[in-house]
Design a protein around this motif. Structure first.
Motif, PDB file in Angstrom:
ATOM      1  N   ASP A  27     -20.733  -2.588  14.539  1.00 28.20           N
ATOM      2  CA  ASP A  27     -19.885  -3.355  14.853  1.00 28.20           C
ATOM      3  C   ASP A  27     -20.641  -4.622  14.734  1.00 28.20           C
ATOM      4  OD1 ASP A  27     -17.552  -4.532  16.508  1.00 28.20           O
ATOM      5  OD2 ASP A  27     -17.830  -4.362  14.517  1.00 28.20           O
ATOM      6  N   ILE A  28     -21.353  -5.040  16.109  1.00 24.44           N
ATOM      7  CA  ILE A  28     -22.102  -6.188  16.269  1.00 24.44           C
ATOM      8  C   ILE A  28     -23.859  -6.326  15.763  1.00 24.44           C
ATOM      9  CG2 ILE A  28     -20.251  -7.068  17.280  1.00 24.44           C
ATOM     10  CD1 ILE A  28     -21.523  -6.692  19.570  1.00 24.44           C
ATOM     11  N   ARG A  77     -11.468   1.101  17.688  1.00 22.44           N
ATOM     12  CA  ARG A  77     -13.017   1.008  17.383  1.00 22.44           C
ATOM     13  C   ARG A  77     -14.018   1.589  18.527  1.00 22.44           C
ATOM     14  NH1 ARG A  77     -14.580  -3.115  14.550  1.00 22.44           N
ATOM     15  NH2 ARG A  77     -13.045  -4.756  14.375  1.00 22.44           N
ATOM     16  N   TYR A  89     -26.054  -9.976  20.730  1.00 21.61           N
ATOM     17  CA  TYR A  89     -25.085 -10.401  20.716  1.00 21.61           C
ATOM     18  C   TYR A  89     -24.287  -9.537  21.573  1.00 21.61           C
ATOM     19  CZ  TYR A  89     -20.682 -10.763  16.560  1.00 21.61           C
ATOM     20  OH  TYR A  89     -20.200 -11.295  16.578  1.00 21.61           O
ATOM     21  N   LYS A  95     -18.721  -5.592   7.103  1.00 24.41           N
ATOM     22  CA  LYS A  95     -19.218  -4.288   7.489  1.00 24.41           C
ATOM     23  C   LYS A  95     -18.830  -3.748   8.798  1.00 24.41           C
ATOM     24  CE  LYS A  95     -19.525  -5.914  11.029  1.00 24.41           C
ATOM     25  NZ  LYS A  95     -18.608  -5.757  12.274  1.00 24.41           N
ATOM     26  N   ASN A  98     -17.609 -14.176  22.306  1.00 22.07           N
ATOM     27  CA  ASN A  98     -18.864 -14.079  20.919  1.00 22.07           C
ATOM     28  C   ASN A  98     -20.265 -14.573  20.929  1.00 22.07           C
ATOM     29  OD1 ASN A  98     -18.075 -12.062  18.261  1.00 22.07           O
ATOM     30  ND2 ASN A  98     -18.285 -14.305  17.008  1.00 22.07           N
ATOM     31  N   GLN A 139     -20.505  -8.981  23.820  1.00 20.97           N
ATOM     32  CA  GLN A 139     -18.852  -9.923  23.969  1.00 20.97           C
ATOM     33  C   GLN A 139     -18.812  -8.622  25.373  1.00 20.97           C
ATOM     34  OE1 GLN A 139     -17.763  -7.491  20.144  1.00 20.97           O
ATOM     35  NE2 GLN A 139     -17.596  -9.932  19.372  1.00 20.97           N
ATOM     36  N   TYR A 141     -22.546 -14.636   9.067  1.00 22.94           N
ATOM     37  CA  TYR A 141     -22.639 -14.698   9.468  1.00 22.94           C
ATOM     38  C   TYR A 141     -24.605 -15.773   8.781  1.00 22.94           C
ATOM     39  CZ  TYR A 141     -20.450 -13.615  13.850  1.00 22.94           C
ATOM     40  OH  TYR A 141     -19.087 -13.385  14.838  1.00 22.94           O
ATOM     41  N   TYR A 160     -16.107 -20.511  13.064  1.00 27.22           N
ATOM     42  CA  TYR A 160     -16.137 -19.697  12.308  1.00 27.22           C
ATOM     43  C   TYR A 160     -15.422 -19.068  10.780  1.00 27.22           C
ATOM     44  CZ  TYR A 160     -15.721 -14.066  13.002  1.00 27.22           C
ATOM     45  OH  TYR A 160     -15.224 -12.970  12.653  1.00 27.22           O
ATOM     46  N   TRP A 207     -15.185  -8.053  25.622  1.00 22.66           N
ATOM     47  CA  TRP A 207     -13.626  -7.531  25.277  1.00 22.66           C
ATOM     48  C   TRP A 207     -13.295  -6.504  25.590  1.00 22.66           C
ATOM     49  CZ3 TRP A 207     -11.837  -3.586  21.566  1.00 22.66           C
ATOM     50  CH2 TRP A 207     -13.100  -4.056  20.721  1.00 22.66           C
ATOM     51  N   PHE A 233      -7.336  -8.554  12.205  1.00 23.41           N
ATOM     52  CA  PHE A 233      -8.571  -9.987  12.547  1.00 23.41           C
ATOM     53  C   PHE A 233      -9.289 -10.303  10.889  1.00 23.41           C
ATOM     54  CE2 PHE A 233     -11.189 -12.732  14.053  1.00 23.41           C
ATOM     55  CZ  PHE A 233     -12.316 -12.556  14.849  1.00 23.41           C
ATOM     56  N   MET A 234      -9.523  -9.451  10.789  1.00 19.62           N
ATOM     57  CA  MET A 234     -10.565  -9.845   9.688  1.00 19.62           C
ATOM     58  C   MET A 234      -9.926 -10.217   8.521  1.00 19.62           C
ATOM     59  SD  MET A 234     -13.720  -9.932  10.062  1.00 19.62           S
ATOM     60  CE  MET A 234     -13.386 -10.453  11.907  1.00 19.62           C
ATOM     61  N   HIS A 278     -24.712  -7.053  12.765  1.00 16.50           N
ATOM     62  CA  HIS A 278     -24.514  -8.391  12.158  1.00 16.50           C
ATOM     63  C   HIS A 278     -25.920  -8.984  12.330  1.00 16.50           C
ATOM     64  CE1 HIS A 278     -20.862  -9.307  10.840  1.00 16.50           C
ATOM     65  NE2 HIS A 278     -20.065  -9.043  12.791  1.00 16.50           N
TER      66      HIS A 278
HETATM   67  C1  SOE Z   1     -15.682  -7.621  16.527  1.00 20.14           C
HETATM   68  O1  SOE Z   1     -16.531  -7.058  17.859  1.00 20.14           O
HETATM   69  C2  SOE Z   1     -15.775  -8.650  16.075  1.00 20.14           C
HETATM   70  O2  SOE Z   1     -14.801  -8.618  15.682  1.00 20.14           O
HETATM   71  C3  SOE Z   1     -16.560  -8.273  14.418  1.00 20.14           C
HETATM   72  O3  SOE Z   1     -16.282  -7.069  14.166  1.00 20.14           O
HETATM   73  C4  SOE Z   1     -16.667  -9.563  13.535  1.00 20.14           C
HETATM   74  O4  SOE Z   1     -17.152  -8.776  13.339  1.00 20.14           O
HETATM   75  C5  SOE Z   1     -17.536 -10.420  14.606  1.00 20.14           C
HETATM   76  O5  SOE Z   1     -17.573 -11.359  13.705  1.00 20.14           O
HETATM   77  C6  SOE Z   1     -16.799 -10.865  15.363  1.00 20.14           C
HETATM   78  O6  SOE Z   1     -16.065  -9.618  16.264  1.00 20.14           O
END
Ligand code: SOE
Length: 377
Positions: free
Chosen positions: A192-193, A179, A164, A106, A265, A166, A135, A327, A168, A16-17, A196
């Protein structure tokens, strides 16, 4: 901008990143007037077939399976680290020793000790170092920072409230991915979040003084792979909620969860100051809501600032007013600022020192959750 200078990138990771960063490396020189062109040379990953496919899909010249080859490649100027958290330290310390600029996802590392080692190595290697808290580079967040610095919320901030959310992994059948394993991820929703919204708190309000947190792992066993009958123990948090106090006296209230059904998200935050408030919702990321307590009383109310004007941070590089961004643009902004810093040999925030300070808040919250005590940073 035809510059004659080219910066060559090697990226470790490709999920993903890796996709978000690859897009940013390709788009930044096309939309920003950068002092160097960018060459996407090598993408690295452990699975040879997968990383070869990623090289083709994401526009990299070559694929590698050993990140040390990127460190040893004299053509590579920048190492971009988008791997699971337990590999950040080894890659970044080696990259710094090889004199390569480093952009690292991060959280910076698994713990404070690793972050301290990485910061020391980056300083010793005299390389530009940045942790990708993307962000901060949402135009609305950069505008919020400008407004707070201009005193538009007044000379005192009272509250920073951030969530924050989610969902998933809300399905107990979701498998035990990396994770959810502390030896690889360090922590769960926390690193993880929550990392942020801690970073946004440091960016917008200031340094944390002390925190008090509680954590929960709602689902403690999961299938080791999709559909498997074999299960493994979840060794990280699913959710963390905390209160805190900033050094400037403002109060913090943070919540990060991966079990907020319906929230994919969702980042929401509100800052209340002596002369006004700001509110933000990532699902409406082109808007910043502002309440000016100094307006005449009969006209006071939260109003929407549509952050799409050329004068707003980063927007002049994109579209005319009202044409929104997303995003992926936050990574392009991050890369553009990073490239400018690398060419100028200057520091660019958030640096590894920011990553270390973030980790100190993370660890204080983890200690607080274990001891049920307030913990000073
Ligand atoms: C998973 O929670 C994730 O991919 C994070 O690791 C990212 O930093 C975030 O931007 C989106 O969600």
């Amino acid at each position: 901008m035809a510059t004659g200078r080219t910066l060559t990138v090697g990226m470790v990771g490709y999920s993903f990143m890796g996709r978000a960063h690859s897009n940013a490396w390709r788009q930044a020189p096309r939309f920003f007037d950068l002092p160097a062109d960018i060459r996407l040379k090598t993408i690295c990953g452990r699975n040879p077939e997968a990383v070869r496919k990623a090289a083709v899909d994401l526009g990299w010249e070559t694929a590698a399976t050993d990140w040390r080859a990127l460190i040893d490649d004299p053509e590579i100027d920048i190492i971009d680290v988008v791997t699971p958290n337990d590999t950040h330290r080894d890659i970044c310390v080696a990259a710094a020793a090889a004199g390569k600029a480093i952009l690292c996802e991060k959280p910076l590392a698994l713990d404070v000790a690793e972050c301290e080692e990485m910061l020391a190595a980056a300083r010793k290697g005299r390389v530009v170092h940045m942790v990708c808290h993307n962000y901060r580079r949402i135009p609305a967040m950069a505008l919020a920072k400008q407004m707070i610095e201009r005193g538009e919320l007044g000379d005192r901030i009272y509250h920073y409230r951030a969530r924050y959310a989610q969902d998933w992994i809300a399905d107990p059948e979701f498998p035990l991915v990396w994770r959810l394993q502390s030896k690889i991820a360090g922590s769960g929703a926390h690193g993880d979040i929550n990392a942020h919204i801690i970073d946004l708190g440091r960016y917008l309000v200031g340094e944390f003084r002390e925190v008090c947190a509680t954590m929960e792992t709602f689902v403690k066993e999961r299938p080791v792979s999709p559909g498997s009958k074999k299960t493994g123990k979840v060794t990280v948090d699913d959710a963390v909620t905390s209160i805190g106090r900033f050094k400037n006296g403002a109060l913090a209230n943070l919540e990060a969860s991966r079990f907020a059904q319906g929230r994919k998200n969702s980042i929401t935050l509100e800052i209340n100051g002596s002369a006004g408030s700001l509110a933000f919702d990532f699902e409406e990321m082109n808007r910043l809501r502002y309440y000016d307590a100094r307006e005449p009383e009969d006209r006071r109310g939260f109003r929407d600032i549509l952050v799409t004007e050329a004068r707003h941070p980063y927007i002049e590089n994109w579209w005319p007013p009202g044409h929104l961004i997303g995003y992926e643009h936050t990574f392009v902004h991050t890369v553009a600022d990073f490239v400018r810093a690398v060419v100028a040999g200057k520091s660019v925030q958030p640096t590894f020192d920011d990553g270390l300070r973030n980790q100190r808040v993370l660890e204080a919250m983890s200690t607080s959750a274990q001891t049920r005590q307030w913990v000073k940073i």
